[in-house]
Enzyme design. Structure first.
Site, mmCIF file in Angstrom:
data_model
loop_
_atom_site.group_PDB
_atom_site.id
_atom_site.type_symbol
_atom_site.label_atom_id
_atom_site.label_comp_id
_atom_site.label_asym_id
_atom_site.label_seq_id
_atom_site.Cartn_x
_atom_site.Cartn_y
_atom_site.Cartn_z
ATOM 1 N N GLU A 107 0.747 -0.995 -0.094
ATOM 2 C CA GLU A 107 0.151 -0.103 -0.130
ATOM 3 C C GLU A 107 0.892 1.313 0.032
ATOM 4 O OE1 GLU A 107 -2.214 0.290 3.837
ATOM 5 O OE2 GLU A 107 -0.929 -1.351 4.453
ATOM 6 N N LYS B 108 2.742 4.610 1.274
ATOM 7 C CA LYS B 108 3.298 5.114 2.492
ATOM 8 C C LYS B 108 2.809 6.508 2.477
ATOM 9 C CE LYS B 108 7.398 5.309 5.337
ATOM 10 N NZ LYS B 108 6.696 6.150 6.305
ATOM 11 N N ARG C 273 1.923 8.963 11.737
ATOM 12 C CA ARG C 273 1.601 7.614 11.997
ATOM 13 C C ARG C 273 0.832 7.712 13.606
ATOM 14 N NH1 ARG C 273 3.966 2.689 11.597
ATOM 15 N NH2 ARG C 273 2.252 1.072 11.996
ATOM 16 N N ARG D 182 2.981 7.475 17.247
ATOM 17 C CA ARG D 182 3.565 6.371 17.541
ATOM 18 C C ARG D 182 4.836 6.034 18.610
ATOM 19 N NH1 ARG D 182 8.695 5.348 15.368
ATOM 20 N NH2 ARG D 182 9.676 7.271 14.258
ATOM 21 N N GLU E 64 -2.743 6.675 9.622
ATOM 22 C CA GLU E 64 -2.148 7.797 9.296
ATOM 23 C C GLU E 64 -2.916 8.919 9.500
ATOM 24 O OE1 GLU E 64 1.036 7.214 8.079
ATOM 25 O OE2 GLU E 64 1.769 9.244 7.959
ATOM 26 N N LYS F 96 9.475 -0.785 4.490
ATOM 27 C CA LYS F 96 9.310 0.689 3.505
ATOM 28 C C LYS F 96 10.241 0.551 2.311
ATOM 29 C CE LYS F 96 11.813 2.971 7.246
ATOM 30 N NZ LYS F 96 11.585 4.102 8.419
#
Lengths: 522, 335
Positions: free
Chosen positions: A223, A225, A230, A245, A270, A392
């Protein structure tokens, strides 16, 4: 004792390196008893509830003891109110070592009218360094360059504990955190009593096309980023919380999101400013951050939304041990019942080989995309940065060739080296500063840069040297925002010196217009 | 302004005595100079005749070579200079430092030069010199300057050395006075390991040892074997300017320390990139300055250089006559 705490603050304030700060904190936790160490920890994490002592109260106090003109001359020289008072306070009837707990409890308990007299009595029996610590504590804002996370990190190092586990517990505990220190010293792990607690967030490791070749594409989902913040959104038994986070509670700044959290559970996503279908640049989100209250106007002009990635808890059931693919299916079903203007789903990207993903990454549909997330279908939800589960794959950094303008010496291992650089780009025939970087280069490149600075200094401003504008460096950065705080009007994110361009003469460095063209569209 | 028949007059060259036709600590070359101490901004080369303590003359010769003045005279007892009686008295500031008392036009004037009243094992202690006019320095003349016991500050350094045994502690200290005082404080605290010194400190340290100041085992801070680890756990003294030079690159993850009265103020310490500030001053702090004025109880107090506004204000509050001389050319704390 206040003396030991004062000494800690002093050491932290003068220690620029993260590692050094951690060493001071760990040493303090090791040698100081409860509840002092826990109260010091709370002071550093901002969890100490104290009546804020105002500067005007302090000015009034000192005016009773010191001639106004002498105080004004001193304040001019020192520049900090608490420090000036700490140094100038006249009575020293012998310093008295008082427990930190007693002093804090007294500040919490004393009413507003009685407060000045109480503070004055305490100041009378302290050394200047104790007075400084006491006044900083009383006025809030310790300003010693220690974040809440760094303070908790020190606790983790002290006890050989896992930082995410501490963060998970944190909101259910209160100062002086005695049970945390029991755990750190080999005792039982405390049980969190928090409502809607934070759970450790699952983090990813970087990857690239070469590394991906060892992985089977059909074992993964992918998906976008998104370039927001976050967050973990928790809504349990009537309590709603939005956590960063690192476990910081940021609910107060986002009442619009809190209001939309019409569910029972904990989800991962997000935080984005979104107007209709369009996601706004990161700088729009920044204007919403760090606020205690938000005006209605700002709520309307900068609406905050959630884009969900994952599901941890749903209606009392803990999904974290389930495979990602299963969690994802559950998430898709649950999002359907929520307000799509506020909460939507991060879409999965169709692909059957890494080349397809590479093509998507090279050409993202929106500018507010930082790259790709690649997640193993079978991975449970694991707190922390555990290799092999989530990857990532960031977009390539943006690059400009800039000219070195100023340099400043570094600390610690870089003592004696010019390692902090300001660089600029051409605007007409002028070079304008556009950013600062102090990493990215190798040790060998650092030596070369240091040599260049020493041999090409044209001016000095205190610790800063201006250099002959002849050295071109390639600066890599992750993104660009408009900024009113910078002369150039833009601020780079994570700029670093990625290469020395000794092959390039200064006049061939980039122009400011080239940088401005990289700005996300409004 | 002071009238021309005043005992001492500030001039661009420095503080001038009309009756005796001499200057005290002149900042430009003059015919006759009386020097309080060897710091470069007080003791300059190029005067025709210089009167100072033997140690100050020796230090000037070390710094400027033997030909720093055409004539020189070591001060001992009471000396007549151009018909004016002058005498030198210990100031406690650095080795050889003196206050100068001048008896002229019916007035006893004490010029303190730079001085400190806190114990200093590297030189003779300050003595009170009764006077009608006290001419005092005011480097740290703000009520925020109450310098702690230097032994306490050295304790901080030793604690840091113990806490970070893998790191070198680089202590910035001026070559004349501060360096030797720091070394003596370390020795008094029982630190008998070798202390490493920057080359710029060598000559003056040797001179102190020759004058009977027991500095102990000093070694040059050079990397003969080229290994950074050589200085792990060591204490290294250097002039502060060395920290900006490539010289500092040879040490393992150094802790930058600086011994100075300015280190009381955090912003000052941070600005210099100091990690461990050591408040060790060779000047009077506020309590010592006001105590000196109170004890000597002069008819007038004149302030030479430093932060004179605050001490003038204090004199006003105490109903004491005081005036600023606004002498220029003296640094806050000389190199």
């Amino acid at each position: 004792m206040i003396g030991a705490f004062a000494h800690l603050l002093e050491r932290l304030a003068f220690t620029p390196q993260r590692k050094g700060k951690l060493a001071h904190l760990v040493g303090y936790f090791r040698t100081r008893p409860d509840p002092e160490r826990g109260l010091a920890l709370a002071a550093l994490t901002g969890d100490l509830e104290l009546r804020a002592v105002t500067p005007s109260l302090l000015r009034g106090l000192v005016a009773e003891r010191v001639d106004a003109e002498l105080f004004a001359l001193s304040y001019d020289f020192v520049g900090d109110l608490a420090e000036t008072i700490a140094l100038i306070w006249p009575e020293e009837r012998g310093a008295q070592e008082l427990p930190l707990a007693d002093l804090i409890e007294e500040l919490q308990r004393t009413g507003k009218t009685a407060l000045p007299a109480v503070i004055a009595t305490r100041l009378d029996r302290m050394t200047p360094s104790q007075r400084y610590a006491y006044l900083k504590l009383a006025t809030g804002g310790l300003r010693v360059g220690v974040s809440a996370r760094l303070a908790r990190q020190a606790l983790a190092e002290f006890g050989g504990l896992d930082l995410p586990e501490i963060e998970e517990l944190w909101h259910g505990l209160v100062p002086p955190y005695t049970e945390l220190f029991v755990w750190a010293e080999g005792g039982a792990k405390p049980v969190s009593a928090a409502r809607a607690p934070f759970r450790p967030v699952m983090l990813s490791t970087p990857t690239d096309l070469e590394a991906l070749q060892d992985l089977a594409p059909d074992e993964f989902l992918a998906e976008w980023k998104w370039d927001g913040i976050r967050v973990q959104a928790v809504s349990e038994a009537g309590t709603r919380k939005l956590y960063s986070r690192t476990g910081d509670d940021i609910s107060a700044a986002f009442p619009d999101v809190i209001a939309a959290m019409d569910f029972e559970g904990a989800v991962d996503g997000e935080l984005l400013i979104r107007r209709g279908a369009e996601v706004a640049p990161f700088s729009d989100l920044q204007t919403r951050l760090g606020r205690k209250t938000v005006s209605r106007k700002l709520l309307e002009s900068h609406p905050a939304t959630l884009r969900l990635y994952d599901l941890l808890i749903w209606e009392g059931r803990d999904w974290r041990s389930e495979p990602f693919a299963a969690r994802r299916l559950a998430l898709e079903q649950t999002v359907a019942g929520l307000d799509p203007a506020r909460i939507d789903l991060s879409a999965l990207l169709p692909f059957d080989n890494w080349k397809v993903l590479a093509a998507l990454r090279a050409n993202p549909p929106e500018p507010v995309i930082e790259g790709l997330m690649i997640k193993r279908r079978t991975s449970p939800y694991l707190g922390g940065r555990i290799k092999g589960h989530w990857f990532k794959w960031k977009r390539d950094p943006m690059l400009v060739d800039a000219v070195l303008l100023y340099a400043q010496r570094g600390h610690g291992k870089r003592s004696g080296y010019y390692s902090d650089f300001t660089f600029g780009l051409w605007d007409g025939d002028q070079l304008v500063p556009v950013g600062k970087a102090y990493f990215g280069f190798t040790d060998e490149e650092l030596r070369a840069l240091d040599r260049f600075v020493r041999n090409n200094t044209v001016d000095r401003f205190g610790p800063v040297r201006a250099v002959e504008p002849t050295k071109v460096v390639e600066v890599a950065f992750e993104g660009l925002n408009r900024s009113t705080r910078h002369k150039s009007g833009v601020a780079m994110r994570f700029p670093r010196i990625s290469r020395l361009r000794d092959d390039k003469p200064a006049k061939e460095a980039d122009h400011l217009s080239a940088l401005l063209a990289m700005l996300p569209e409004r | 302004m002071l009238s021309t028949d005043a005992p001492l007059i500030p001039r661009p060259e420095g503080l001038y005595c009309p009756e005796g036709d001499f200057y005290i600590d002149p900042v430009r070359p003059v015919a006759r100079a009386l020097i309080t101490h060897g710091h470069a901004d007080h003791a300059r080369a190029g005067h025709s005749a210089v009167l100072g303590t033997q140690q100050t003359l020796d230090i000037m010769a070390l710094r400027y070579g033997d030909g720093f003045a055409d004539h020189r005279q070591a001060a001992e007892g009471v000396i007549e200079v151009g018909g004016v009686r002058v005498s030198f008295h210990p100031a406690g500031h650095v080795l050889g430092s003196a206050q100068i008392r001048v008896e002229t036009r019916g007035q006893r004037v004490t010029v303190t030069g730079d001085y400190t009243r806190s114990p200093n094992a590297a030189c003779a202690p300050w003595e009170p010199v009764p006077c009608d006019i006290l001419v005092t320095e005011a480097t740290f003349a703000l009520p925020v300057f109450r310098h702690p016991d230097p032994a306490h500050e050295i304790g901080k350094l030793l604690a840091s050395v113990a806490a970070f045994p893998a790191r070198a502690h680089l202590v910035g200290a001026y070559a004349l006075g501060k360096a030797q005082r720091v070394i003596m404080l370390l020795r008094e605290a029982g630190y008998d390991a070798p202390i490493y010194i920057h080359g710029a400190l060598q000559k003056l340290c040797d001179y102190h040892i020759a004058q009977g100041v027991p500095l102990g085992d000093l070694r040059p801070a050079t990397v003969a074997r080229g290994k950074k680890g050589d200085f792990a756990g060591a204490i290294v003294l250097a002039p502060p300017s060395a920290f900006a030079a490539t010289w500092a690159q040879r040490f393992p993850d150094p802790v930058i320390c600086f011994a100075s009265g300015w280190m009381m103020v955090r912003a000052r310490a941070r600005q210099r990139g100091v990690e461990l500030p050591l408040v060790i001053s060779d000047h009077v702090d506020w309590p010592a300055l006001t105590q000196t004025i109170t004890e000597l109880d002069p008819a007038e107090t004149w302030v030479t250089h430093g932060r004179e506004e605050a001490i003038l204000r204090w004199c006003e509050l105490e109903s004491r006559a005081a005036r600023p001389l606004r002498l220029v050319g003296y640094e806050d704390e000389p190199e």
